[in-house]
Design an enzyme around this catalytic site. Structure first.
Site, PDB file in Angstrom:
ATOM      1  N   CYS A 124       0.823  -1.212   0.000  1.00  0.00           N
ATOM      2  CA  CYS A 124       0.000   0.000   0.000  1.00  0.00           C
ATOM      3  C   CYS A 124       0.856   1.260   0.000  1.00  0.00           C
ATOM      4  O   CYS A 124       0.400   2.322  -0.434  1.00  0.00           O
ATOM      5  CB  CYS A 124      -0.949   0.007   1.199  1.00  0.00           C
ATOM      6  SG  CYS A 124      -0.112  -0.108   2.789  1.00  0.00           S
ATOM      7  N   ASN A 125       2.100   1.160   0.462  1.00  0.00           N
ATOM      8  CA  ASN A 125       2.949   2.343   0.563  1.00  0.00           C
ATOM      9  C   ASN A 125       4.069   2.407  -0.466  1.00  0.00           C
ATOM     10  O   ASN A 125       4.766   3.408  -0.541  1.00  0.00           O
ATOM     11  CB  ASN A 125       3.566   2.436   1.965  1.00  0.00           C
ATOM     12  CG  ASN A 125       2.572   2.902   2.998  1.00  0.00           C
ATOM     13  OD1 ASN A 125       1.716   3.734   2.708  1.00  0.00           O
ATOM     14  ND2 ASN A 125       2.652   2.362   4.196  1.00  0.00           N
ATOM     15  N   ARG A 126       4.247   1.352  -1.265  1.00  0.00           N
ATOM     16  CA  ARG A 126       5.330   1.384  -2.251  1.00  0.00           C
ATOM     17  C   ARG A 126       5.091   0.378  -3.372  1.00  0.00           C
ATOM     18  O   ARG A 126       4.487  -0.683  -3.159  1.00  0.00           O
ATOM     19  CB  ARG A 126       6.684   1.119  -1.588  1.00  0.00           C
ATOM     20  CG  ARG A 126       6.896  -0.294  -1.113  1.00  0.00           C
ATOM     21  CD  ARG A 126       8.264  -0.469  -0.469  1.00  0.00           C
ATOM     22  NE  ARG A 126       8.396   0.328   0.737  1.00  0.00           N
ATOM     23  CZ  ARG A 126       9.263   1.334   0.877  1.00  0.00           C
ATOM     24  NH1 ARG A 126      10.090   1.644  -0.119  1.00  0.00           N
ATOM     25  NH2 ARG A 126       9.334   2.018   2.003  1.00  0.00           N
TER      26      ARG A 126
ATOM     27  N   SER B 274      10.212   2.666   6.002  1.00  0.00           N
ATOM     28  CA  SER B 274       8.762   2.518   6.139  1.00  0.00           C
ATOM     29  C   SER B 274       8.108   3.785   6.677  1.00  0.00           C
ATOM     30  O   SER B 274       8.756   4.621   7.310  1.00  0.00           O
ATOM     31  CB  SER B 274       8.430   1.352   7.077  1.00  0.00           C
ATOM     32  OG  SER B 274       8.851   0.127   6.527  1.00  0.00           O
TER      33      SER B 274
ATOM     34  N   ALA C 295     -15.269  -1.546  16.779  1.00  0.00           N
ATOM     35  CA  ALA C 295     -14.778  -2.618  15.901  1.00  0.00           C
ATOM     36  C   ALA C 295     -14.118  -2.030  14.659  1.00  0.00           C
ATOM     37  O   ALA C 295     -14.082  -2.651  13.606  1.00  0.00           O
ATOM     38  CB  ALA C 295     -15.916  -3.550  15.507  1.00  0.00           C
TER      39      ALA C 295
ATOM     40  N   GLU D  40     -10.748   0.041  12.674  1.00  0.00           N
ATOM     41  CA  GLU D  40      -9.405  -0.417  12.311  1.00  0.00           C
ATOM     42  C   GLU D  40      -8.480  -0.501  13.520  1.00  0.00           C
ATOM     43  O   GLU D  40      -7.722  -1.465  13.669  1.00  0.00           O
ATOM     44  CB  GLU D  40      -8.810   0.531  11.261  1.00  0.00           C
ATOM     45  CG  GLU D  40      -7.431   0.108  10.769  1.00  0.00           C
ATOM     46  CD  GLU D  40      -6.888   1.036   9.694  1.00  0.00           C
ATOM     47  OE1 GLU D  40      -5.683   0.945   9.406  1.00  0.00           O
ATOM     48  OE2 GLU D  40      -7.666   1.854   9.156  1.00  0.00           O
TER      49      GLU D  40
ATOM     50  N   ILE E  71      -9.241  -0.889  16.750  1.00  0.00           N
ATOM     51  CA  ILE E  71      -9.629  -2.014  17.607  1.00  0.00           C
ATOM     52  C   ILE E  71      -9.255  -3.343  16.942  1.00  0.00           C
ATOM     53  O   ILE E  71      -8.855  -4.301  17.622  1.00  0.00           O
ATOM     54  CB  ILE E  71     -11.132  -1.963  17.935  1.00  0.00           C
ATOM     55  CG1 ILE E  71     -11.425  -0.784  18.869  1.00  0.00           C
ATOM     56  CG2 ILE E  71     -11.610  -3.265  18.566  1.00  0.00           C
ATOM     57  CD1 ILE E  71     -10.791  -0.897  20.242  1.00  0.00           C
TER      58      ILE E  71
END
EC number: 1.2.1.70
Length: 418
Positions: free
Chosen positions: A50-52, A109, A190, A192, A194
């Site tokens: 998702c980040n690279r 990261s 409920a 992300e 948690i």
């Protein structure tokens, strides 16, 4: 042969661009086949998170290599080259090796030192091996990076401290309770955060988890994953007494857990202590709860101070980790250069052995025909000497004609003359 790393990440491109350059698991094989079909590419690994999105390649040097690879990336994803070009970074040889080691170690990261990236890099490498990876140098680079990441984890504190709200909440719980295997935890919400808390608790073998949420369906999905019990928000008052730890993160505009509710729970528990971690904004737990004896309330601001302290510790550890990466990448490049020399040595030795075998065969044939052994051996020695020194002699003569004193010195040293 050149090692390359090119791509985009959270530092160079917004999510709107990153999501258009991802490689899905369903199309990864097709992408690798297309990439390896490029004439300059000898081997490749695609890392897409998702980040690279990054390409790690072993390539043959050629003109316009940078442009050719960006063009392939744009054509594959139907992107405008100008749109992508300004966001792409490019590392070669030692810089490419260092970059991969930093990525695998969590030094590049979004969350410094996060451990998940190593698993993602390992998966990318494993996927590339399914009939795609063809360059041994690239394979060795990845294997070396895995060992470096392990060394960074072992020799530094890069991953020792919590730097996310969810992880900090769990770390706090583990600091206060000697073992989570004897406690019951009530999770309120409920979402992300948690979800992450629940997974951390499961990893630490918490005795029992209860999830209270406004919509049962969402809570049930998480409960099925982590082995928890689901209750309605309206049941919290009744079940609060069962919880040693309460961690709450909802979007409620008003507090869900009040002072009176906690007082009743403490009375039922005979004043056994309760830890309440409120990571919601606005707050889920009335601040007055913190004034109750045996009720230990921590807010998101309290956790943030823990996170800030821990992040400073990680940054200090990162300096040590960077030293490890610099050392290991240098050693890898030295090995790579030695491999290149080994190939040259093998070729040179093979050439010399071929000359020896050819001349020996002719000498043996002459002996079988009754020739004078002494004459034949002298002829063999003379021809062998001339054939073996022919190429070095031409190089020496060429360097002398060109007035290249530096090359002459190198040749003399190589031939053991100095």
């Amino acid at each position: 042969m050149t090692l390359l790393a090119l791509g985009i990440n959270h530092k160079t491109a917004p999510v709107a661009l990153r999501e258009r350059v991802t490689f899905s698991p369903d199309t990864l094989d097709q992408a690798l086949d297309s990439l390896l079909a490029q004439p300059m590419v000898q081997g490749g690994v695609v890392l897409s998170t998702c980040n690279r999105t990054e390409l790690y390649l072993s390539v043959e040097e050629q003109d316009n290599l940078h442009e050719a690879l960006i063009r392939w990336l744009c054509e594959y994803h139907n992107l405008n080259e100008e749109e992508l070009r300004t966001s792409v970074y490019w590392h070669q040889d030692n810089d490419a090796v260092s970059h991969l080691m930093r990525v695998a170690s969590g030094l590049d990261s979004l969350v410094l030192g996060e451990p998940q990236i190593l698993g993602q890099v390992k998966k990318a490498f494993a996927d590339s091996q399914k009939g795609h990876l063809k360059a041994s140098e690239l394979e060795r680079m990845f294997q070396k990076s895995f060992s470096v990441a392990k060394r960074v984890r072992t020799e530094t504190d890069i991953g020792a401290s919590a730097v996310s709200v969810a992880f900090a909440a769990c770390t706090l719980a583990r600091q206060i309770f000697e073992s989570l295997s004897t406690v019951t935890v009530l999770l309120v919400g409920a979402g992300e955060t948690i979800e992450l808390v629940a997974r951390h608790l499961r990893e630490h073998k918490v005795k029992h988890m209860i999830i209270a949420n406004r919509t049962r369906e969402r809570a049930q999905v998480l409960a099925d994953e982590v082995g928890a019990e689901v209750i309605a928000l309206s049941d919290i008052d009744e079940r609060l007494k069962d919880a040693d730890i309460i961690i709450s993160s909802t979007a409620s505009p008003l507090p869900i857990i009040g002072k009176g509710m906690v007082e009743r729970a403490l009375k039922s528990r005979r004043n056994q202590p309760m830890l309440l971690v409120d990571i919601a904004v606005p707050r889920d737990v009335e601040p007055e709860v913190g004034k109750l004896a045996n009720a230990y309330l921590y807010s998101v601001d309290d956790l943030q101070s823990i996170i800030s302290h821990n992040l400073a510790q990680r940054k200090a550890a990162a300096v040590q980790a960077e030293t490890i990466v610099e050392q290991e990448s240098g050693e890898f490049m030295a090995w790579l250069r030695a491999q290149s020399a080994s190939e040259t040595i093998r070729e040179y030795r093979g050439q010399a052995e071929q000359v020896r075998d050819d001349l020996t065969a002719k000498a043996m044939a002459a002996l079988e025909q009754g020739g004078d052994p002494q004459v034949i051996m002298q002829d063999l020695a003379w021809k062998l000497t001339n054939r073996l020194i022919h190429a070095p002699t031409k190089s020496l003569q060429q360097a002398a004609r060109n007035g290249d004193d530096e090359r002459l010195t190198i040749l003399r040293n190589s031939l053991g003359l100095e």
